[in-house]
Design a protein around this motif. Structure first.
Motif, PDB file in Angstrom:
ATOM      1  N   PHE A 630      24.493  32.641   7.815  1.00  0.00           N
ATOM      2  CA  PHE A 630      23.388  31.841   8.320  1.00  0.00           C
ATOM      3  C   PHE A 630      23.934  30.513   8.837  1.00  0.00           C
ATOM      4  CE2 PHE A 630      21.756  34.569   4.955  1.00  0.00           C
ATOM      5  CZ  PHE A 630      20.701  35.185   5.581  1.00  0.00           C
ATOM      6  N   TYR A 631      23.398  30.065  10.002  1.00  0.00           N
ATOM      7  CA  TYR A 631      23.856  28.832  10.631  1.00  0.00           C
ATOM      8  C   TYR A 631      22.635  27.983  10.968  1.00  0.00           C
ATOM      9  CZ  TYR A 631      28.085  31.598  11.228  1.00  0.00           C
ATOM     10  OH  TYR A 631      29.187  32.380  11.003  1.00  0.00           O
ATOM     11  N   VAL A 632      22.788  26.679  10.772  1.00  0.00           N
ATOM     12  CA  VAL A 632      21.755  25.713  11.150  1.00  0.00           C
ATOM     13  C   VAL A 632      22.392  24.712  12.092  1.00  0.00           C
ATOM     14  CG1 VAL A 632      20.141  23.955  10.358  1.00  0.00           C
ATOM     15  CG2 VAL A 632      20.503  26.014   8.991  1.00  0.00           C
ATOM     16  N   GLY A 633      21.920  24.671  13.335  1.00  0.00           N
ATOM     17  CA  GLY A 633      22.523  23.779  14.315  1.00  0.00           C
ATOM     18  C   GLY A 633      23.968  24.100  14.608  1.00  0.00           C
ATOM     19  N   GLY A 634      24.391  25.358  14.452  1.00  0.00           N
ATOM     20  CA  GLY A 634      25.761  25.777  14.709  1.00  0.00           C
ATOM     21  C   GLY A 634      26.687  25.652  13.518  1.00  0.00           C
ATOM     22  N   ASP A 635      26.240  25.051  12.411  1.00  0.00           N
ATOM     23  CA  ASP A 635      27.064  24.887  11.210  1.00  0.00           C
ATOM     24  C   ASP A 635      26.710  25.959  10.192  1.00  0.00           C
ATOM     25  OD1 ASP A 635      28.265  22.635  12.312  1.00  0.00           O
ATOM     26  OD2 ASP A 635      26.672  21.310  11.537  1.00  0.00           O
ATOM     27  N   LEU A 636      27.736  26.480   9.532  1.00  0.00           N
ATOM     28  CA  LEU A 636      27.528  27.519   8.530  1.00  0.00           C
ATOM     29  C   LEU A 636      26.736  26.972   7.359  1.00  0.00           C
ATOM     30  CD1 LEU A 636      28.187  30.445   7.710  1.00  0.00           C
ATOM     31  CD2 LEU A 636      30.237  29.554   6.580  1.00  0.00           C
ATOM     32  N   GLN A 637      25.651  27.641   6.998  1.00  0.00           N
ATOM     33  CA  GLN A 637      24.796  27.201   5.907  1.00  0.00           C
ATOM     34  C   GLN A 637      24.956  28.082   4.681  1.00  0.00           C
ATOM     35  OE1 GLN A 637      23.084  24.477   6.324  1.00  0.00           O
ATOM     36  NE2 GLN A 637      21.726  24.381   4.527  1.00  0.00           N
ATOM     37  N   GLY A 638      25.357  29.330   4.817  1.00  0.00           N
ATOM     38  CA  GLY A 638      25.521  30.219   3.669  1.00  0.00           C
ATOM     39  C   GLY A 638      25.915  31.605   4.117  1.00  0.00           C
ATOM     40  N   THR A 639      26.493  32.398   3.168  1.00  0.00           N
ATOM     41  CA  THR A 639      26.958  33.753   3.439  1.00  0.00           C
ATOM     42  C   THR A 639      26.580  34.659   2.284  1.00  0.00           C
ATOM     43  OG1 THR A 639      28.834  32.926   4.719  1.00  0.00           O
ATOM     44  CG2 THR A 639      28.944  35.208   3.966  1.00  0.00           C
ATOM     45  N   ILE A 640      26.040  35.842   2.618  1.00  0.00           N
ATOM     46  CA  ILE A 640      25.692  36.842   1.609  1.00  0.00           C
ATOM     47  C   ILE A 640      26.555  38.077   1.855  1.00  0.00           C
ATOM     48  CG2 ILE A 640      23.864  38.354   0.725  1.00  0.00           C
ATOM     49  CD1 ILE A 640      21.842  36.322   1.517  1.00  0.00           C
ATOM     50  N   SER A 641      27.100  38.632   0.761  1.00  0.00           N
ATOM     51  CA  SER A 641      27.873  39.867   0.865  1.00  0.00           C
ATOM     52  C   SER A 641      26.924  41.065   0.845  1.00  0.00           C
ATOM     53  CB  SER A 641      28.867  39.966  -0.288  1.00  0.00           C
ATOM     54  OG  SER A 641      29.504  41.228  -0.288  1.00  0.00           O
ATOM     55  N   LEU A 642      27.201  41.991   1.727  1.00  0.00           N
ATOM     56  CA  LEU A 642      26.431  43.228   1.781  1.00  0.00           C
ATOM     57  C   LEU A 642      27.271  44.414   1.330  1.00  0.00           C
ATOM     58  CD1 LEU A 642      24.631  42.750   5.223  1.00  0.00           C
ATOM     59  CD2 LEU A 642      23.737  42.250   2.944  1.00  0.00           C
ATOM     60  N   ALA A 643      28.272  44.172   0.483  1.00  0.00           N
ATOM     61  CA  ALA A 643      29.133  45.247   0.007  1.00  0.00           C
ATOM     62  C   ALA A 643      28.299  46.277  -0.748  1.00  0.00           C
ATOM     63  CB  ALA A 643      30.217  44.675  -0.906  1.00  0.00           C
ATOM     64  N   GLY A 644      28.508  47.533  -0.401  1.00  0.00           N
ATOM     65  CA  GLY A 644      27.766  48.615  -1.044  1.00  0.00           C
ATOM     66  C   GLY A 644      26.413  48.890  -0.424  1.00  0.00           C
ATOM     67  N   VAL A 645      25.984  48.076   0.526  1.00  0.00           N
ATOM     68  CA  VAL A 645      24.684  48.279   1.176  1.00  0.00           C
ATOM     69  C   VAL A 645      24.864  49.289   2.317  1.00  0.00           C
ATOM     70  CG1 VAL A 645      22.783  47.211   2.425  1.00  0.00           C
ATOM     71  CG2 VAL A 645      23.934  45.962   0.576  1.00  0.00           C
ATOM     72  N   THR A 646      24.057  50.325   2.325  1.00  0.00           N
ATOM     73  CA  THR A 646      24.108  51.350   3.375  1.00  0.00           C
ATOM     74  C   THR A 646      22.719  51.541   3.967  1.00  0.00           C
ATOM     75  OG1 THR A 646      23.738  53.106   1.740  1.00  0.00           O
ATOM     76  CG2 THR A 646      26.032  52.545   2.249  1.00  0.00           C
TER      77      THR A 646
END
Length: 682
Positions: A630-646
């Motif tokens: 997720f980015y706000v104004g071009g800056d990284l705001q957070g990251t979620i791992s989707l490992a195992g998600v199908t």
């Protein structure tokens, strides 16, 4: 060849043939008959402007110097006009004065003041006609015979008049007295020879220099010329060659073309012979098919006769059963009637008893007997037949009649392989449209379409039916799919065609979709607003399962108090709770001061920094690395791992009152977003 030597208008052999602009020939007399004033022309004289006839010997001699525009070789075709494109400085040709319509192709040929007489003479055709008439001793028609019937055969030729006469026309138009008595009359064959000699004499001389024979050929003007024309005329700067050499070269070219055409004609002759053999074979095969068909229909007729006998026997058994039941009913009713009659007679005699004491002793017994018999009568003597005398049977023949009407032949072999139509196949977003055509000589019942998994994997069936166009949705983005199709009928199945490759879009383009009454969508599903204080969820119109995708939301209106969640969700996510509340969604929840990551109702990775009106929130989904950024104004705001998600995931948004958002999809990820890398939060 004879049809090539007959005029398309009069049907007779060509006489003084002229060449039209469409390269068809016509008799000069027929051209004069068909010529009409050109549209808009005001210079046409009442006499039709016809040129000199064939009997005017000087007419053809003056045409040797006319430019040929219809033949590349010295074919004996000359033209009465000289195009300005070949002779520089000449003015453009005047508008046509006359026109003539070809009877074969209906093309219009323009003509000048000379009319039909100014058309180029087709001397080669005239020579071929003469040879044909001489070789097969075809009678020369009289040139002066009138009337509806065919002209009479000519008997004489006048060397001075240059006319062929039959006997009656000679007596009427060329009497053997007066000035005409000195004319030289010869036989038809001698007349033909004289005409050929005069024609050769005229054709061999230059039109500008009558004393000179043509010996050169101007390739610039496409015209035979003499030596004086070359040195003192307009041709001195043109490309001029020896007439014999040019003629030999052009005849060689024509011979080569004729050789190729002859080979094609020979192949066509062999093929026609094959077709004739096939026609004979068709007769035999037809008799075989007829025999099999008659045997099959006879078997059907026999089966129908057998079924008719079975049905008649069944109806007769029903008849016997009905007759037996009615006879039993008659027997029972007769017995009851006889018993009742006997009882009635007995009771009548008892009523005649004069001794009251004796009657009263039997009165009770007789009354019980009469009452019981009346009761039994109502039970046993029902005034209705036990079985209906009618037969409520209707033969169900509609199905059989329909089957007989549809009785036809089936294809005796499987269909040929269908072919793809690449120009009608397309790929748009994550869907492909595939079109194909059947084999031209096959009977097809339906088609089976297969595609692979977009990774060069095994094929799977996606469609079976009669249609020849199929659209497949819900495919992976940025993937190359192979598609193939085969046909089938009642006999068998064809082979698959060669696979056709179609590539889906590299990035996803989608709109927002929601049928909740609290959500308002605008601008074709790109703008979203909510009228409720409760959270409402909207999903993107496409599902994502492969590749890297990036999309943005611009905050058009925000009062600082509303709750917004951006992320992903499965198709069955709950639409009335904040995104990330249930297990089928992942989101970044953000307000005016901070943000949290959310999944399955858990909040984690709180980050300072919120949003306000005018900010842009970007979402980067990398299904290769299984991360959601997720980015706000071009800056990284957070990251979620989707490992195992199908499975398939949809872009999603949840919002409530006082928020208006605009989505932008189909974007390539910004370079700074791809460069930013942090450890994803699980």
């Amino acid at each position: 060849m004879e049809e090539e030597l007959r005029c398309g208008h009069c049907g007779g052999y060509y006489h003084v043939p002229v060449l039209l602009a469409c390269r068809h020939a016509m008799c000069l007399a027929c051209a004069r008959e068909l010529q009409k004033p050109a549209a808009g022309n005001t210079r046409v004289e009442e006499d039709g402007g016809g040129g000199a006839g064939p009997e005017e010997g000087g007419g053809e001699g003056a045409e040797v110097d006319k430019l040929s525009v219809l033949s590349d070789a010295d074919s004996g075709v000359s033209c009465s006009s000289r195009p300005a494109s070949l002779v520089g400085g000449d003015p453009p040709p005047p508008p046509p004065v006359y026109t003539v319509t070809c009877p074969l192709c209906s093309a219009t040929t323009p003509m000048d003041d000379a009319g039909a007489a100014g058309l180029p003479r087709y001397r080669v055709l005239a020579a071929v006609v003469d040879k044909h008439l001489e070789r097969y001793q075809v009678a020369e028609p009289c040139q002066l015979c009138d009337g509806q019937g065919a002209p009479r055969p000519a008997q004489l030729f006048c060397d001075q008049c240059l006319v062929f006469y039959c006997g009656p026309c000679r007596d009427a138009c060329h009497p053997a007295r007066g000035p005409l008595a000195a004319h030289w009359l010869v036989s038809v064959s001698e007349g033909r020879a004289l005409l050929r000699a005069r024609r050769r004499e005229r054709e061999g001389r230059c039109g500008h220099h009558p004393g000179e024979h043509v010996s050169m050929y101007c390739l610039t003007c496409r015209l035979p010329v003499c030596v004086l024309c070359l040195h003192h005329g307009r041709h001195h700067a043109h490309d001029v060659h020896a007439l014999n050499a040019v003629t030999k070269a052009r005849k060689t070219e024509l011979s080569q073309a004729l050789q190729q055409l002859s080979e094609k004609a020979r192949a066509a002759t062999d093929y026609i012979h094959t077709l004739k053999t096939m026609a004979e074979d068709v007769q035999g095969r037809c008799r075989e098919v007829e025999g099999v068909m008659v045997a099959q229909i006879d078997a059907l007729v026999e089966a129908l006769q057998q079924r008719r006998g079975d049905l008649i026997n069944w109806v007769r058994r029903q008849r016997d059963a009905k007759v037996h039941a009615l006879r039993e009913q008659v027997t029972d009713y007769t017995h009851t009637l006889q018993s009742t009659t006997a009882t009635i007679h007995f009771c009548i005699e008892a009523l005649k008893e004069s001794d009251p004491a004796s009657f009263m002793e039997a009165q009770e017994v007789l009354e019980e007997r009469v009452v019981g018999m009346g009761r039994d009568w109502e039970h046993n003597m029902v005034p209705e037949p036990r079985v209906a005398p009618t037969f409520n049977l209707t033969l169900d023949d509609k199905t059989l009649l329909a089957a007989i009407q549809q009785l036809t032949f089936i294809q005796h072999k499987p269909p040929g392989t269908p072919s793809m139509i690449p120009e009608e196949c397309s790929a748009e977003n994550n869907s492909v449209t595939i079109a194909w055509a059947p084999h031209p000589t096959s009977l097809v019942t339906g088609y089976t379409l297969q595609i692979d998994d977009g990774s060069n994997g095994p094929f799977r069936e996606v469609y079976t039916g009669e249609e020849r166009v199929c659209t497949i949705d819900g495919l992976h983005f940025d993937s190359i799919y192979r598609a193939r199709v085969r046909a089938f009928n009642n006999t068998g199945t064809s082979a698959f065609c060669e696979p056709l490759c179609l590539q889906t879009a590299q990035v996803a383009w989608f709109t927002l979709e929601s049928n909740h009454p609290d959500i308002t969508l605008g601008e074709g599903g790109c703008t979203i607003a909510c009228d409720s204080y409760e959270h409402r969820v909207a999903l993107g119109s496409v599902g994502l399962s492969r590749g890297t995708h990036y999309w943005e939301f611009k905050i058009e209106r925000y009062d600082g108090n509303a709750d917004i969640a951006f992320g992903l969700a499965r198709g069955d996510v709950c639409r009335e709770v904040i995104l990330g509340k249930c297990g089928g969604s992942w989101s970044m929840y953000i307000d005016s001061e901070r943000s949290w990551l959310m999944h399955h109702g858990e909040h984690f990775s709180r980050t300072a920094g919120g949003v306000r009106a005018g900010d842009v929130v970007g979402v980067l989904l990398n299904l290769t690395e299984r991360t959601l950024n997720f980015y706000v104004g071009g800056d990284l705001q957070g990251t979620i791992s989707l490992a195992g998600v199908t499975g398939v995931l949809h872009p999603a948004i949840s919002l409530n009152r006082s928020v208006v958002l605009t989505s932008r999809s189909g974007l390539h990820p910004p370079k700074q977003c791809l460069a930013a890398a942090v450890d994803p939060v699980t």
